[in-house]
Design a protein around this motif. Structure first.
Motif, PDB file in Angstrom:
ATOM      1  N   TYR A  88       0.843  -1.207   0.000  1.00  0.00           N
ATOM      2  CA  TYR A  88       0.000   0.000   0.000  1.00  0.00           C
ATOM      3  C   TYR A  88       0.876   1.254   0.000  1.00  0.00           C
ATOM      4  N   ASN A  89       1.891   1.240   0.835  1.00  0.00           N
ATOM      5  CA  ASN A  89       2.785   2.398   0.922  1.00  0.00           C
ATOM      6  C   ASN A  89       3.609   2.584  -0.352  1.00  0.00           C
ATOM      7  N   LYS A  92       1.552   4.314  -3.202  1.00  0.00           N
ATOM      8  CA  LYS A  92       1.038   5.683  -3.068  1.00  0.00           C
ATOM      9  C   LYS A  92       1.424   6.562  -4.252  1.00  0.00           C
ATOM     10  N   LYS A  93       2.606   6.322  -4.814  1.00  0.00           N
ATOM     11  CA  LYS A  93       3.080   7.131  -5.935  1.00  0.00           C
ATOM     12  C   LYS A  93       2.585   6.603  -7.276  1.00  0.00           C
TER      13      LYS A  93
END
Length: 294
Positions: A88-89, A92-93
């Motif tokens: 998920y992290n 983010k981009k």
């Protein structure tokens, strides 16, 4: 002779004395009516429960077969928790960029999770089968969609080079790795993947889970499983057991990742529930006392 009133007077006086005594007793010890009622309630009323519904919500394209997927999603959310948070992290981009490209080609934005499942966002990822880049695109698909790519050598081809040019083999492989390969370019690779997925609609209709399966094992294997199911218009759930185990898990992971990302705030706070919960109401006696005092 005593009149009737005279005869009845002693009994009347006795009744008054008894009534006064009862009132005096009640005045000294308080009204016991409420306590008796509560004692009776304690004997007859079972603990009070309320049912709290599950709070998990499926994305729109995955609704309709929640029961088949819930158990898998719940286990995935527990066993792969660190992986889910990491993906998920990392996304983010790139997830927003992927969603924009997929939308342009009328492919549901839920397909962006394939970036995590295929390469974990690694542009230089190469599979043992020779798939390359963010979306793990094979040589044949890269050629079909006209993007620049470096042909991946098979094990036999690598062995041959090492045998014929033992001193130059390493430099040959390094030089090949430096050649331009558009599968490592995010925008080009994502556009190619979107076109490929959209073209599968021609083969499989808008049955998105079958399209996910085809991305893993090829449309030919999906057609074969559909035929084995014996159904006219089978879904993924109809052909699941006829697909390779890797593909079954791949589709289930696709579902799990999307469902958890769709409920990510509840997932991270550990408040995500997968089934109704039976909860006992607290302070029930206090509640009854309040009601009786009204």
């Amino acid at each position: 002779m005593l009149t009737n009133i005279q005869k009845f007077l002693p009994k009347l006086l006795l009744g008054c004395v008894i009534f006064a005594s009862v009132n005096a007793y009640a005045g000294n010890y308080g009204d016991t009516t409420k306590k008796i009622l509560l004692a009776e309630l304690d004997k007859k009323i079972e603990p009070l429960y309320i049912t709290k519904p599950a709070n998990i919500v499926f994305p729109e394209i995955l609704k309709g077969n929640e029961e088949e997927a819930l158990s898998y999603v719940e286990k995935f959310s527990t066993n792969r928790r660190d992986y889910i948070i990491r993906m998920y992290n990392k996304g983010k981009k790139l997830f927003p960029k992927a969603s924009t490209i997929l939308k342009k080609h009328n492919v549901p934005q839920e397909f962006k999770v394939l970036l995590a499942l295929e390469s974990a966002f690694n542009a230089n990822a190469v599979s043992c089968a020779g798939a390359v880049g963010y979306w793990q695109i094979m040589d044949a698909v890269a050629g079909e969609y006209g993007i620049k790519h470096v042909k991946q050598l098979s094990k036999e081809e690598k062995k041959k080079i090492m045998k014929e040019n033992p001193k130059k083999a390493d430099s040959i492989f390094k030089a090949m790795a430096k050649q331009k390969d558009d599968r490592k370019n995010f925008n080009i690779a994502t556009t190619t993947a979107a076109k490929y997925l959209k073209d599968r609609v021609k083969n499989l209709g808008n049955n998105w889970l079958l399209i996910v399966a085809s991305y893993n094992c090829g449309v030919g294997n999906v057609w074969s499983a559909m035929k084995q199911s014996g159904k006219a218009n089978p879904t993924f759930w109809d052909i699941k057991n006829f697909l390779p185990l890797e593909t079954r898990n791949y589709v289930m992971n696709f579902i799990a990742m999307n469902v958890i990302f769709h409920n990510y705030d509840k997932f991270t706070k550990k408040t995500l529930t997968f089934a109704p919960e039976k909860i006992m109401v607290d302070n029930f006696e206090q509640h009854m006392n309040t009601e009786l005092d009204k």
